[in-house]
Design a protein around this motif. Structure first.
Motif, PDB file in Angstrom:
ATOM      1  N   PRO A 128       5.867 -26.923  16.480  1.00  0.00           N
ATOM      2  CA  PRO A 128       5.529 -28.027  15.576  1.00  0.00           C
ATOM      3  C   PRO A 128       4.266 -27.725  14.766  1.00  0.00           C
ATOM      4  CG  PRO A 128       4.770 -28.526  17.772  1.00  0.00           C
ATOM      5  CD  PRO A 128       5.495 -27.210  17.875  1.00  0.00           C
ATOM      6  N   SER A 129       4.121 -28.399  13.638  1.00  0.00           N
ATOM      7  CA  SER A 129       2.905 -28.282  12.839  1.00  0.00           C
ATOM      8  C   SER A 129       1.763 -29.095  13.442  1.00  0.00           C
ATOM      9  CB  SER A 129       3.177 -28.774  11.405  1.00  0.00           C
ATOM     10  OG  SER A 129       4.174 -27.994  10.791  1.00  0.00           O
ATOM     11  N   ALA A 130       2.088 -30.180  14.105  1.00  0.00           N
ATOM     12  CA  ALA A 130       1.069 -31.066  14.677  1.00  0.00           C
ATOM     13  C   ALA A 130       0.718 -30.629  16.093  1.00  0.00           C
ATOM     14  CB  ALA A 130       1.584 -32.500  14.692  1.00  0.00           C
ATOM     15  N   PRO A 131      -0.518 -30.871  16.525  1.00  0.00           N
ATOM     16  CA  PRO A 131      -0.871 -30.595  17.922  1.00  0.00           C
ATOM     17  C   PRO A 131      -0.258 -31.636  18.843  1.00  0.00           C
ATOM     18  CG  PRO A 131      -2.710 -31.641  16.799  1.00  0.00           C
ATOM     19  CD  PRO A 131      -1.657 -31.387  15.750  1.00  0.00           C
ATOM     20  N   ASN A 132      -0.201 -31.285  20.116  1.00  0.00           N
ATOM     21  CA  ASN A 132       0.273 -32.224  21.135  1.00  0.00           C
ATOM     22  C   ASN A 132       1.641 -32.813  20.789  1.00  0.00           C
ATOM     23  OD1 ASN A 132      -2.216 -31.843  22.484  1.00  0.00           O
ATOM     24  ND2 ASN A 132      -3.160 -33.457  21.212  1.00  0.00           N
ATOM     25  N   GLN A 133       2.554 -31.935  20.429  1.00  0.00           N
ATOM     26  CA  GLN A 133       3.901 -32.392  20.074  1.00  0.00           C
ATOM     27  C   GLN A 133       4.931 -31.342  20.499  1.00  0.00           C
ATOM     28  OE1 GLN A 133       5.515 -32.478  15.871  1.00  0.00           O
ATOM     29  NE2 GLN A 133       5.210 -34.699  16.173  1.00  0.00           N
ATOM     30  N   ASN A 134       6.053 -31.817  21.042  1.00  0.00           N
ATOM     31  CA  ASN A 134       7.217 -30.967  21.265  1.00  0.00           C
ATOM     32  C   ASN A 134       8.215 -31.213  20.138  1.00  0.00           C
ATOM     33  OD1 ASN A 134       6.357 -29.869  23.786  1.00  0.00           O
ATOM     34  ND2 ASN A 134       6.950 -31.789  24.790  1.00  0.00           N
ATOM     35  N   LEU A 135       8.734 -30.134  19.576  1.00  0.00           N
ATOM     36  CA  LEU A 135       9.693 -30.245  18.476  1.00  0.00           C
ATOM     37  C   LEU A 135      10.938 -29.444  18.861  1.00  0.00           C
ATOM     38  CD1 LEU A 135      10.340 -31.125  15.539  1.00  0.00           C
ATOM     39  CD2 LEU A 135       9.286 -28.973  14.781  1.00  0.00           C
ATOM     40  N   TYR A 136      12.039 -30.144  18.971  1.00  0.00           N
ATOM     41  CA  TYR A 136      13.240 -29.440  19.424  1.00  0.00           C
ATOM     42  C   TYR A 136      14.497 -30.162  18.931  1.00  0.00           C
ATOM     43  CZ  TYR A 136      13.180 -33.031  23.131  1.00  0.00           C
ATOM     44  OH  TYR A 136      13.160 -34.221  23.828  1.00  0.00           O
ATOM     45  N   THR A 137      15.621 -29.482  19.063  1.00  0.00           N
ATOM     46  CA  THR A 137      16.901 -30.085  18.705  1.00  0.00           C
ATOM     47  C   THR A 137      17.743 -30.280  19.958  1.00  0.00           C
ATOM     48  OG1 THR A 137      18.032 -27.974  18.342  1.00  0.00           O
ATOM     49  CG2 THR A 137      16.879 -28.960  16.456  1.00  0.00           C
ATOM     50  N   ARG A 138      18.621 -31.245  19.889  1.00  0.00           N
ATOM     51  CA  ARG A 138      19.606 -31.498  20.943  1.00  0.00           C
ATOM     52  C   ARG A 138      20.998 -31.419  20.333  1.00  0.00           C
ATOM     53  NH1 ARG A 138      18.542 -34.914  25.457  1.00  0.00           N
ATOM     54  NH2 ARG A 138      20.513 -35.948  24.943  1.00  0.00           N
ATOM     55  N   THR A 139      21.894 -30.741  21.015  1.00  0.00           N
ATOM     56  CA  THR A 139      23.285 -30.668  20.578  1.00  0.00           C
ATOM     57  C   THR A 139      24.082 -31.708  21.331  1.00  0.00           C
ATOM     58  OG1 THR A 139      23.094 -28.303  20.160  1.00  0.00           O
ATOM     59  CG2 THR A 139      25.314 -29.183  20.405  1.00  0.00           C
ATOM     60  N   GLU A 140      24.723 -32.620  20.591  1.00  0.00           N
ATOM     61  CA  GLU A 140      25.442 -33.721  21.219  1.00  0.00           C
ATOM     62  C   GLU A 140      26.890 -33.756  20.712  1.00  0.00           C
ATOM     63  OE1 GLU A 140      23.279 -37.345  20.642  1.00  0.00           O
ATOM     64  OE2 GLU A 140      21.570 -36.646  21.850  1.00  0.00           O
ATOM     65  N   PRO A 141      27.800 -34.276  21.522  1.00  0.00           N
ATOM     66  CA  PRO A 141      29.200 -34.396  21.074  1.00  0.00           C
ATOM     67  C   PRO A 141      29.335 -35.430  19.971  1.00  0.00           C
ATOM     68  CG  PRO A 141      28.897 -35.483  23.193  1.00  0.00           C
ATOM     69  CD  PRO A 141      27.619 -34.755  22.913  1.00  0.00           C
ATOM     70  N   VAL A 142      30.375 -35.274  19.150  1.00  0.00           N
ATOM     71  CA  VAL A 142      30.571 -36.254  18.073  1.00  0.00           C
ATOM     72  C   VAL A 142      31.190 -37.540  18.595  1.00  0.00           C
ATOM     73  CG1 VAL A 142      30.744 -34.515  16.262  1.00  0.00           C
ATOM     74  CG2 VAL A 142      32.820 -35.257  17.422  1.00  0.00           C
ATOM     75  N   GLY A 143      31.888 -37.494  19.742  1.00  0.00           N
ATOM     76  CA  GLY A 143      32.462 -38.720  20.315  1.00  0.00           C
ATOM     77  C   GLY A 143      33.892 -38.552  20.750  1.00  0.00           C
ATOM     78  N   VAL A 144      34.818 -39.077  19.957  1.00  0.00           N
ATOM     79  CA  VAL A 144      36.256 -38.967  20.241  1.00  0.00           C
ATOM     80  C   VAL A 144      36.882 -38.057  19.193  1.00  0.00           C
ATOM     81  CG1 VAL A 144      38.458 -40.190  20.392  1.00  0.00           C
ATOM     82  CG2 VAL A 144      36.381 -41.237  21.326  1.00  0.00           C
ATOM     83  N   ALA A 145      37.575 -37.014  19.658  1.00  0.00           N
ATOM     84  CA  ALA A 145      38.233 -36.066  18.770  1.00  0.00           C
ATOM     85  C   ALA A 145      39.743 -36.227  18.884  1.00  0.00           C
ATOM     86  CB  ALA A 145      37.833 -34.638  19.123  1.00  0.00           C
ATOM     87  N   ALA A 146      40.413 -36.320  17.732  1.00  0.00           N
ATOM     88  CA  ALA A 146      41.878 -36.380  17.682  1.00  0.00           C
ATOM     89  C   ALA A 146      42.393 -35.014  17.274  1.00  0.00           C
ATOM     90  CB  ALA A 146      42.339 -37.443  16.693  1.00  0.00           C
ATOM     91  N   LEU A 147      43.297 -34.463  18.069  1.00  0.00           N
ATOM     92  CA  LEU A 147      43.852 -33.131  17.840  1.00  0.00           C
ATOM     93  C   LEU A 147      45.347 -33.266  17.563  1.00  0.00           C
ATOM     94  CD1 LEU A 147      42.200 -31.330  20.907  1.00  0.00           C
ATOM     95  CD2 LEU A 147      41.160 -31.924  18.684  1.00  0.00           C
ATOM     96  N   ILE A 148      45.795 -32.704  16.455  1.00  0.00           N
ATOM     97  CA  ILE A 148      47.205 -32.743  16.071  1.00  0.00           C
ATOM     98  C   ILE A 148      47.657 -31.297  15.900  1.00  0.00           C
ATOM     99  CG2 ILE A 148      48.876 -33.586  14.390  1.00  0.00           C
ATOM    100  CD1 ILE A 148      46.854 -35.817  13.703  1.00  0.00           C
ATOM    101  N   THR A 149      48.600 -30.867  16.731  1.00  0.00           N
ATOM    102  CA  THR A 149      48.901 -29.442  16.829  1.00  0.00           C
ATOM    103  C   THR A 149      50.367 -29.142  16.512  1.00  0.00           C
ATOM    104  OG1 THR A 149      49.303 -29.621  19.220  1.00  0.00           O
ATOM    105  CG2 THR A 149      47.053 -29.094  18.503  1.00  0.00           C
ATOM    106  N   PRO A 150      50.674 -27.900  16.086  1.00  0.00           N
ATOM    107  CA  PRO A 150      52.011 -27.535  15.644  1.00  0.00           C
ATOM    108  C   PRO A 150      52.847 -26.938  16.765  1.00  0.00           C
ATOM    109  CG  PRO A 150      50.526 -25.765  15.103  1.00  0.00           C
ATOM    110  CD  PRO A 150      49.697 -26.823  15.802  1.00  0.00           C
ATOM    111  N   TRP A 151      54.106 -26.635  16.409  1.00  0.00           N
ATOM    112  CA  TRP A 151      55.047 -26.128  17.402  1.00  0.00           C
ATOM    113  C   TRP A 151      55.037 -24.606  17.524  1.00  0.00           C
ATOM    114  CZ3 TRP A 151      57.987 -22.707  14.874  1.00  0.00           C
ATOM    115  CH2 TRP A 151      58.224 -22.916  13.513  1.00  0.00           C
TER     116      TRP A 151
END
Length: 482
Positions: A128-151
């Motif tokens: 981070p640019s500021a002192p006394n700070q943690n800067l990070y990312t979290r990877t999270e799921p989008v929620g409900v996924a609908a999958l439509i697949t072929p034969w």
């Protein structure tokens, strides 16, 4: 009487609301019913989405290593049942036994691969640019996924959508193609036995107009992944994006193999035949255009015709090339053969339904080769989805590259050459998402991205590998001052 299989919703195997069913026939012997599945309604699809939505938060909060353990256990169960699943795939879709076994193994490998990936998900720490700070990312799921697949890849494609969706913590609703749903349902069975919590995966069989539409438009669905024809996929994309969904589509192809002047004609014919006639040509990456330098054209044609005429066609259980999946697919291929002849292409091999007792009742067609094809002909522009290769003569590499790009698709492309400069120019300039040198257009590694250009893809997110995880996740950036 064929076995009746139920929908899998909220951890239970249940009948559709109407009780109506879909009967799946063996394409090698249409008089043989090999399975009966639920003909579900929008109401059934709604129940599946609601079950997924209710389960989504708890699954998202399940530690990645635990999600991976379940995927790994499911993959092991699939491995134990490989022979059984291969037989189901052959009976419903018609693939040759060796091809079906390879597809089942791919599904197993996909589950094991993404099982390992589940433990590595999380995010990144930044300074981070500021002192006394943690800067990070979290990877999270989008929620409900609908999958439509072929034969056409009825276990591999559901697996390569489903495994990363679950690994990243999403709940899922899946609609497999009605022509061959059995092996996709076995994925649900394996995950259920491996300990997947109720509601995290829901599988509903039925029509696209009923089940697919509800999956695409329901407010609780956050992401839609579709594989199928360009015409349907573009409609899915429009409807899903209009409804505010994240969308991924993988669609059709008109895949070329360029055969350069330096190529060995016999080697090139092996590569084109493998890409064009394998899986009965029913692959979005199948080679349907051989673009051949005039110096090797005649010899290449003779070699390709020889390979087409030597392929053993019959029921997939004990022949080299199986049937097309349905009567409508066979009729479509035969229509394109007639169109090609009417437009002036020369039928050099095949072009008919084969003779013989083993093939008299199924949806069989001979491996077909057309020569004297012009790039403007429909046989050179439109996806056939059958074992038909159009051979186009060109005078030099630049013309070959132009012809390769002169279609509305851009999925897979290959070149056969001993010229390193030509190979690298082809890699740089061909308009395709998958590019191969001295290899067939079909066949994909599971740990690298897959997707196309132009009408072959929505060009949003790629499938498979690390990129296959990105579609199912969203980043949160955290500024934690202390």
């Amino acid at each position: 009487m064929s076995k009746t299989t139920y929908n899998y919703v909220n951890g239970e195997w249940i009948e559709s609301e109407s009780g109506d069913t879909i009967e799946v026939e063996n394409p090698a012997n249409p008089n043989e019913a090999v399975g009966r599945y639920q003909s579900s309604s929008a109401t059934d699809a709604t129940a599946a989405v609601e079950a997924a939505a209710a389960a989504a938060d708890d699954w998202a909060s399940t530690p990645g290593p635990e999600r991976g353990r379940i995927l790994r256990a499911a993959g092991t169960l699939l491995e134990e049942r490989k022979d059984e699943l291969t037989d189901v795939l052959v009976a419903e879709e018609g693939k040759a036994h060796a091809e079906a076994g390879g597809e089942v193994q791919r599904a197993i490998d996909i589950f094991h691969y993404f099982a390992g990936k589940a433990a590595d998900l999380g995010g990144t720490m930044k300074s981070p640019s500021a002192p006394n700070q943690n800067l990070y990312t979290r990877t999270e799921p989008v929620g409900v996924a609908a999958l439509i697949t072929p034969w056409n890849y009825p276990i591999a494609i559901p697996a390569w959508k489903l495994a990363p969706a679950l690994a990243t913590g999403n709940a899922v609703v899946l609609k497999p193609a009605s022509a061959a749903p059995g092996v996709a349902i076995e994925l649900a069975r394996a995950l259920d036995e491996a300990g997947l919590p109720d509601g995290v995966l829901n599988v509903v069989t039925g029509s696209g107009s009923a089940v697919g539409t509800e999956f695409i438009e329901h407010d609780a669905v956050d992401a839609v992944s579709f594989t199928g024809s360009s015409e349907v996929g573009e409609m899915v994309y429009d409807r899903a994006t209009d409804a505010g969904k994240r969308v991924q589509t993988e669609l059709g192809g008109k895949n070329p193999t360029v055969v350069a002047a330096s190529a060995d004609p016999a080697e090139a014919a092996d590569i084109v035949a493998g890409g064009g006639f394998g899986t009965t040509g029913q692959s979005c990456t199948a080679c349907s255009r051989a673009i051949v330098h005039e110096d090797v054209y005649d010899e290449f044609v003779a070699e390709l015709v020889d390979r087409a005429e030597s392929i053993d066609v019959g029921p997939g259980a004990d022949h080299e090339m199986g049937p097309q999946v349905s009567e409508s697919e066979l009729e479509s291929t035969l229509d394109y053969i007639e169109i090609a002849e009417n437009e002036g292409a020369t039928l050099a091999a095949g072009g008919n339904t084969p003779d013989g007792e083993a093939v008299e009742t199924g949806y069989f067609v001979e491996p077909t080769v057309f020569t004297d094809v012009d790039s403007e002909m429909r046989i050179a522009q439109e996806e056939v989805f059958g074992p038909v290769v159009a051979v186009i003569k060109v005078s030099d590499f630049d013309e070959g590259l132009h012809v390769a790009n002169d279609v509305h698709y851009g999925l897979s492309a290959s070149i056969v050459t001993d010229d390193h400069t030509e190979a690298n120019r082809f890699i740089d300039e061909v308009e395709a998402g998958v590019v191969k040198v001295n290899d067939k257009t079909t066949g994909l590694e599971l740990h690298v991205p897959f997707g196309g250009f132009k009408r072959s893809s929505s060009e949003t997110w790629r499938e498979q590998g690390d990129e296959g995880l990105e579609f199912y996740t969203i980043e949160k950036t955290v500024y934690d001052s202390y």
